[in-house]
Enzyme design. Structure first.
Site, PDB file in Angstrom:
ATOM      1  N   THR A  12      17.041  -6.674  -1.892  1.00 32.61           N
ATOM      2  CA  THR A  12      17.750  -6.266  -0.727  1.00 32.61           C
ATOM      3  C   THR A  12      18.425  -7.700  -0.190  1.00 32.61           C
ATOM      4  O   THR A  12      19.615  -7.664   0.525  1.00 32.61           O
ATOM      5  CB  THR A  12      17.121  -5.546   0.350  1.00 32.61           C
ATOM      6  OG1 THR A  12      16.761  -4.346  -0.496  1.00 32.61           O
ATOM      7  CG2 THR A  12      17.862  -5.360   1.568  1.00 32.61           C
ATOM      8  N   ASP A  56      17.199  -5.072  -9.100  1.00 33.66           N
ATOM      9  CA  ASP A  56      16.655  -4.354  -7.982  1.00 33.66           C
ATOM     10  C   ASP A  56      15.261  -4.312  -8.654  1.00 33.66           C
ATOM     11  O   ASP A  56      15.122  -4.216  -9.771  1.00 33.66           O
ATOM     12  CB  ASP A  56      17.114  -2.904  -7.853  1.00 33.66           C
ATOM     13  CG  ASP A  56      16.458  -2.158  -6.970  1.00 33.66           C
ATOM     14  OD1 ASP A  56      17.204  -1.905  -5.854  1.00 33.66           O
ATOM     15  OD2 ASP A  56      15.114  -1.936  -7.048  1.00 33.66           O
ATOM     16  N   SER A  57      14.214  -4.575  -7.845  1.00 28.79           N
ATOM     17  CA  SER A  57      12.947  -4.911  -8.194  1.00 28.79           C
ATOM     18  C   SER A  57      12.201  -3.627  -8.936  1.00 28.79           C
ATOM     19  O   SER A  57      11.168  -3.699  -9.510  1.00 28.79           O
ATOM     20  CB  SER A  57      12.120  -5.531  -7.169  1.00 28.79           C
ATOM     21  OG  SER A  57      11.564  -4.348  -6.454  1.00 28.79           O
ATOM     22  N   SER A  58      13.010  -2.435  -8.806  1.00 23.86           N
ATOM     23  CA  SER A  58      12.316  -1.225  -9.341  1.00 23.86           C
ATOM     24  C   SER A  58      12.626  -1.318 -11.115  1.00 23.86           C
ATOM     25  O   SER A  58      11.977  -0.742 -11.742  1.00 23.86           O
ATOM     26  CB  SER A  58      13.030   0.270  -9.146  1.00 23.86           C
ATOM     27  OG  SER A  58      12.920   0.369  -7.738  1.00 23.86           O
ATOM     28  N   ASP A  89      10.114  -3.844  -3.044  1.00 23.90           N
ATOM     29  CA  ASP A  89       9.500  -2.792  -3.641  1.00 23.90           C
ATOM     30  C   ASP A  89       8.296  -2.916  -4.594  1.00 23.90           C
ATOM     31  O   ASP A  89       7.404  -2.415  -4.705  1.00 23.90           O
ATOM     32  CB  ASP A  89      10.772  -1.736  -4.313  1.00 23.90           C
ATOM     33  CG  ASP A  89      11.677  -1.181  -3.608  1.00 23.90           C
ATOM     34  OD1 ASP A  89      11.126  -0.914  -2.120  1.00 23.90           O
ATOM     35  OD2 ASP A  89      12.667  -0.220  -3.776  1.00 23.90           O
ATOM     36  N   GLN A 274      -8.578   5.624  -3.314  1.00 20.37           N
ATOM     37  CA  GLN A 274      -7.075   6.008  -2.618  1.00 20.37           C
ATOM     38  C   GLN A 274      -7.409   5.658  -1.209  1.00 20.37           C
ATOM     39  O   GLN A 274      -6.204   5.444  -0.626  1.00 20.37           O
ATOM     40  CB  GLN A 274      -7.157   7.495  -2.600  1.00 20.37           C
ATOM     41  CG  GLN A 274      -7.056   8.017  -4.052  1.00 20.37           C
ATOM     42  CD  GLN A 274      -6.944   9.769  -4.114  1.00 20.37           C
ATOM     43  OE1 GLN A 274      -6.558  10.396  -2.994  1.00 20.37           O
ATOM     44  NE2 GLN A 274      -7.165  10.329  -5.219  1.00 20.37           N
ATOM     45  N   CYS A 275      -8.571   5.309  -0.677  1.00 17.37           N
ATOM     46  CA  CYS A 275      -8.376   4.358   0.760  1.00 17.37           C
ATOM     47  C   CYS A 275      -7.879   3.231   0.554  1.00 17.37           C
ATOM     48  O   CYS A 275      -8.286   2.163  -0.109  1.00 17.37           O
ATOM     49  CB  CYS A 275      -9.593   4.409   1.289  1.00 17.37           C
ATOM     50  SG  CYS A 275     -10.329   5.897   1.530  1.00 17.37           S
TER      51      CYS A 275
HETATM   52  N1  ASP Z   1      15.068  -1.805  -3.678  1.00 22.31           N
HETATM   53  C1  ASP Z   1      15.048  -3.181  -3.136  1.00 22.31           C
HETATM   54  C2  ASP Z   1      14.202  -3.711  -4.308  1.00 22.31           C
HETATM   55  O1  ASP Z   1      13.021  -3.675  -4.229  1.00 22.31           O
HETATM   56  C3  ASP Z   1      14.261  -3.315  -1.868  1.00 22.31           C
HETATM   57  C4  ASP Z   1      14.139  -4.312  -1.151  1.00 22.31           C
HETATM   58  O2  ASP Z   1      14.318  -5.525  -1.786  1.00 22.31           O
HETATM   59  O3  ASP Z   1      13.451  -4.420  -0.275  1.00 22.31           O
HETATM   60  O4  ASP Z   1      14.804  -4.565  -5.210  1.00 22.31           O
END
Ligand code: ASP
Length: 338
Positions: A12, A56-58, A89, A274-275
């Protein structure tokens, strides 16, 4: 003059709203620079290396972690510190992975990004970027003050492999549930030296072989045998088991049999909670003593991000089952407390 390498991967921080579609799309580092004229006032030499394309980091993958580690390795002697601009992300995954890849790290590697693009008036990107650069440049008696892979976000510096992204809306997007912050940016930059790893004396090197052949089993009341077997009988080499509370799971025979069968077939099973806060304590309740007996590995207070990346790293390291268990259950980069 202090030299910092900025590695721009995307996220972002460097996105703009496409006027036609309204979708956030990435722009290049030159445009970031135009939006942060303050960069010119910093007294450092900054060199920028951009990913092509920026992502994008995804879309981050162990292959990109390897590229990052190799970039740091090939520029290690020339630079005093490294700042990685990265989407928030999956930033905690990348930071965790790098903490295992970069051995005997004596220089800061600071990941940062932002919640709002750098071109927006209320952006958090400028402060994050400028302070991350300052942290990467900070030395005391000629040595880096933070010789770690860390994440700087919203005035706080976190150990990378202790961090999680927990909020999609606030500027305060990250937390470190089981470890104190390493520094805080207020009027002054305050470093909490006792919580920061010491500068290593051995030479720096990288270990980039990761084996991503792992599975994840997050348990819930009512989970069926079919779902459990889909993971335990799959071809994965290791499983991150996300359990209740301090590492507990149902004592139903079909469930413990499924796990025991997987372990007999050579799979490594790591129990994390999960905690978000606190630690797994195998054997504390009846609902985890069977897991302990069958050889389930305790993930103690590791985050999910760290358990996943550490397993990939250890699977890539050509170790015996005993060595994987021993190293999973001990801190190798400050990532867990027993
Ligand atoms: N979708 C974006 C990413 O991880 C979100 C971010 O940068 O905050 O690349």
């Amino acid at each position: 003059m202090t030299k910092i390498l900025i590695i721009y991967t995307g996220g972002t921080i460097g996105m703009v709203n496409d006027a036609k579609t309204g979708v956030l799309i990435p722009f290049d580092f030159e445009q970031i620079k135009e939006n942060v004229p303050e960069l010119a006032r910093l007294d450092y030499e900054m060199v920028v290396h951009s990913f092509v394309p920026i992502i994008d980091s995804s879309n981050m993958h162990p292959d990109q972690w390897k590229i990052l580690a190799e970039l740091i390795k090939s520029n290690y002697d020339e630079f005093d510190g490294f700042v990685i601009l990265h989407g928030s992300d999956t930033m905690s995954f990348t930071a965790s992975a790098l903490s295992f890849m970069l051995k005997n790290l004596a220089k800061p590697v600071v990941l940062t990004g932002s919640q709002l693009p750098i071109g927006e008036i209320r952006t958090d990107a400028k402060e994050n970027l400028i302070t991350a650069l300052e942290i990467a440049a900070t030395k005391s008696k000629g040595k880096a003050v933070v010789p770690e892979v860390c994440i700087y976000f919203d005035n706080q510096l976190f150990r990378g492999n202790r961090s999680i992204k927990y909020n999609t809306e606030k500027f305060e997007a990250f937390r470190s549930p089981n470890y104190p912050i390493l520094a805080e940016a207020g009027v002054q930059l305050s470093f909490f030296h006792n919580d920061i790893l010491p500068v290593p004396t051995e030479p720096f090197y990288i270990q980039t072989k990761f084996d991503a052949n792992i599975g994840v089993l997050k348990i819930y009341p009512g989970m069926t045998e079919e779902v459990v077997y889909a993971v335990t009988r799959s071809k994965v080499k290791a499983i991150v088991l996300e359990t209740f509370g301090s590492g507990n799971a149902t004592t139903a025979k079909w469930f413990t049999d499924a796990l025991a069968e997987a372990i007999e077939n050579g799979k490594h099973i790591v129990d994390i909670s999960q905690c978000q806060r606190g630690s797994v304590q195998l054997g504390m309740y009846e609902t985890s003593s069977e897991l302990k007996k069958m050889g389930v590995i305790s993930g103690y207070d590791m985050t999910f991000e760290t358990a996943v990346t550490k397993l990939m790293y250890l699977l890539g390291a050509d170790l015996t089952a005993e060595e994987i268990k021993a190293q999973m259950e001990a801190p190798i980069a400050g990532e867990l407390t027993k």
